[in-house]
Design an enzyme around this catalytic site. Sequence first.
Site, short mmCIF file in Angstrom:
data_model
loop_
_atom_site.label_atom_id
_atom_site.label_comp_id
_atom_site.label_asym_id
_atom_site.label_seq_id
_atom_site.Cartn_x
_atom_site.Cartn_y
_atom_site.Cartn_z
N GLU A 53 -32.69 88.69 24.35
CA GLU A 53 -33.22 88.35 22.99
C GLU A 53 -32.91 89.11 21.67
OE1 GLU A 53 -36.93 86.86 23.10
OE2 GLU A 53 -36.48 85.09 21.81
N GLU A 55 -28.95 88.96 21.22
CA GLU A 55 -28.84 87.56 20.71
C GLU A 55 -29.14 87.96 19.00
OE1 GLU A 55 -31.15 84.37 21.75
OE2 GLU A 55 -30.37 82.68 20.60
N CYS A 84 -40.33 81.48 24.15
CA CYS A 84 -40.95 81.85 25.32
C CYS A 84 -42.28 81.02 25.66
CB CYS A 84 -41.25 83.11 25.75
SG CYS A 84 -41.65 84.11 24.39
N SER A 137 -34.22 80.77 19.68
CA SER A 137 -33.51 81.60 20.54
C SER A 137 -33.08 80.79 21.80
CB SER A 137 -34.35 82.90 20.93
OG SER A 137 -33.72 83.31 22.11
N LYS A 190 -46.74 75.53 30.98
CA LYS A 190 -45.52 76.06 31.80
C LYS A 190 -45.55 74.89 32.96
CE LYS A 190 -44.60 79.93 29.93
NZ LYS A 190 -43.30 80.16 29.47
N GLU A 223 -42.93 72.81 31.20
CA GLU A 223 -41.84 73.47 31.07
C GLU A 223 -40.95 73.43 32.29
OE1 GLU A 223 -41.85 77.84 30.74
OE2 GLU A 223 -40.43 77.83 28.99
N GLU A 243 -33.40 70.66 31.20
CA GLU A 243 -32.68 71.76 30.74
C GLU A 243 -32.79 72.86 31.74
OE1 GLU A 243 -35.14 70.38 29.10
OE2 GLU A 243 -34.31 69.72 27.17
N CYS A 249 -50.84 84.58 24.79
CA CYS A 249 -51.12 84.24 25.99
C CYS A 249 -52.51 84.48 26.76
CB CYS A 249 -50.01 84.60 27.14
SG CYS A 249 -48.49 84.21 26.41
#
Lengths: 163, 573
Positions: free
Chosen positions: B278, B281, B298, B318, B357, B360, B365, B502
């Site tokens: 990241e 990037e 994230c 990102s 999650k 996710e 993807e 989190c």
Amino acid sequence: MAQVTSEKYEAILDRHQEAGRDHLIPLLQELQDMEGYVSREAVLAIGQHLKLPASKIYGVATFYNQFRFQPQGKYHFMVCRGTACHVKGSDKVLDMLVKQLGIGPGETTRDRLFSLQVVACMGACGLSPVVNLNGEFYAKATPAKVASIIHECREKESVHAAG
Amino acid sequence: MVNIEVNKRKVEAKEGETLLTALRREGIHVPTLCHVDGLTPTGACRLCAVEVEGAPALVPSCSFPVSEGMKIQTHSARALEARRTIVQLLLSNHPDDCLYCIRNGGCDLQQLAQELGVRQRLFSGKRSVGKLDVSSPSIVRDPDKCILCGKCVRVCEEVQGVAAIDFARRGSQATVATAFDTGLNLSSCINCGQCIIACPTGALAEQSHIDRVMRAIRDPEKTVVVQHAPAVSVTIAEEFGLKRGIDANGSMVTALRRLGFDRVFDTSFTADLTIMEEASELVQRIQTGGVLPMLTSCSPGWIKFVEQFYPDFVPNLSTCKSPQQMLGALAKSYWAEQEGVDPANVFSVSIMPCVAKKFEMGRPEHGHDGQADIDAVLTTRELARMIKTAGLSLEDLPAGKADSPLGERTTAGKIFGATGGVMEAAVRTAHYLITGEDLPDLKIQPLRGTQGIKEAAVEIAGIRVGVAVASGLGNARQLIEQIRNGRQDLHFIEIMTCPGGCVAGGGQPLNTDQDMVKARLQALYSIDRDETVRTSHANTEVARLYEVFLGEPLSHKSHELLHTHYTKREVLI
Ligand code: SF4
Ligand code: SF4
Ligand code: SF4
Ligand code: FES
């Protein structure tokens, strides 16, 4: 926000320029009058217009009994739950309709043939309990009477299908 | 200063605060069901009502301001009777289901019935029969157990700015529902699970993956690998009644091994890896005129939020997968290759502070070569349940260590669990990537703490880099609106879906409150203070991974395994 192609609602929305939340109910009514029910598209369009989330609009709309969220069926039953009708047993008539059609008030059968609505007094207390099918009043309705009406509708449809 | 009298004792209260706040500070427990810390009180449940001398009726302490000379009885016969009646009414159409309920033993309603000595069913109301909503990959909604306190509705709207749910219908028909009563999966719900944390009953819970994990562990064909997120080790001790703010990393790792996992990896390892990717990037975007500000990717609730509410910001996200997905992808490639196991037989589990999650892991993807990166996600709560079921207790276990080559972590990866942690770690590494040197002081104080939005400007090689951090999507919305309206001084923004990051995720121990969040954050920052390897680029296993497998950050292989793209999503919002 997702942009819906809400051209068909434009005329109505335009009449509510700079509108606040107090315009929600009138808007729901007008869009329902236009389409026969409150569609998802309509809710999205209202949401964008009034900057309200869909869940809120749905919450408000379901608070009142006057809104339906599925298009009406070909045969639209309205059952009165006014006091007079209630006393004369309109709930039994409603139970029968629910059972026979397999749908609840505000719903439409999957084949789009039947829909059901419970309404406040229809102003026909003299005929109570009263059921209305596509605008036509049926006086002193009983479960048996209504069952035969449904039967007739179904007959008609199967004739159509056969022909 | 306002002087009041509570239960015949003098108490000092602060001007303008509510009775409840004053009482809580004094350690006087008045039950509440609809109160949410930090949100405007609604006064809906009336459970917090107390007797105020001279007032004709009981007053709700959660919304009633203190005033000079006020005399209060919090547990008078009248107050208790009123509370008992409320609870009895709530129970009148509630299923007698405690023995089989996910909340058994941790339910506010159950606790109240117990506390108030409700011993029999006094009213028999009509049992509400709602439809269990299991449509969401993250959340199960059981309307039968809902007491219509409205907390979920308010958290969803006021804290998260999502408003996926609201009250629908009225009277005995009233429920909490999505627009058009669709399943949560089709709604604008971003799967954060903050509503689960807020809910006083078993009406809301996570979709459990315990069964599928146990099945994999028992399957001799499968090699079951597990990773645990940075924020789990500092909260799981709470589930065992231990002090808040303890890092139970070592005993948790041992517990995982005893549960039968074949390898224990650390998501903080891929947090370090995320930083490498990241930060590179970011540097690339800045140097090549790419889309800025770059937004972190994230937190899966946040991703869905952008896809539905701010699709115009998708290019700002990102392209890095989350650390969970990265570790899963590496376990089924790099590690499987090294270990000589068929990736098809690797079952990859993650322990997360998060229910999003679970959503996710199923996103199309993710994954590669027909393999999902992740096969099951367990929340902190689920892991605690599994440990208890296995007859283990965290206190008694010796400390274990994570497995190589996906187990080493630096403290930079560890502080991912705190709001601002990703940013702090990224700045440390971006500075190094650009200048070849570490920051003189690695601690970036303005990025720490529980404020909803934090900002800082960092000088790197003469470039002023503007960074901001938001947690709680209501706060994220504010920040994004500023950018939509032309704000240009920001280069990089960290967004965490849950307020506090989190450590306060939707999969964490229930009844999370502000003090707990602070203690958990403190635990993470103590680790960062006390250990010596504090930058992601100093992680030797990460360095080795680049050396033998990936090449360099943003390489072709990295892109294939560690990066992805998102697109606009149509839902009813
Ligand atoms: S929600 Fe609470 S009171 Fe209701 S069944 Fe579950 S544990 Fe019992
Ligand atoms: S999970 Fe989050 S977004 Fe979904 S309903 Fe609950 S609070 Fe709202
Ligand atoms: S689902 Fe839980 S938080 Fe939401 S209204 Fe019902 S009981 Fe309250
Ligand atoms: S907590 Fe005060 S009214 Fe519910």
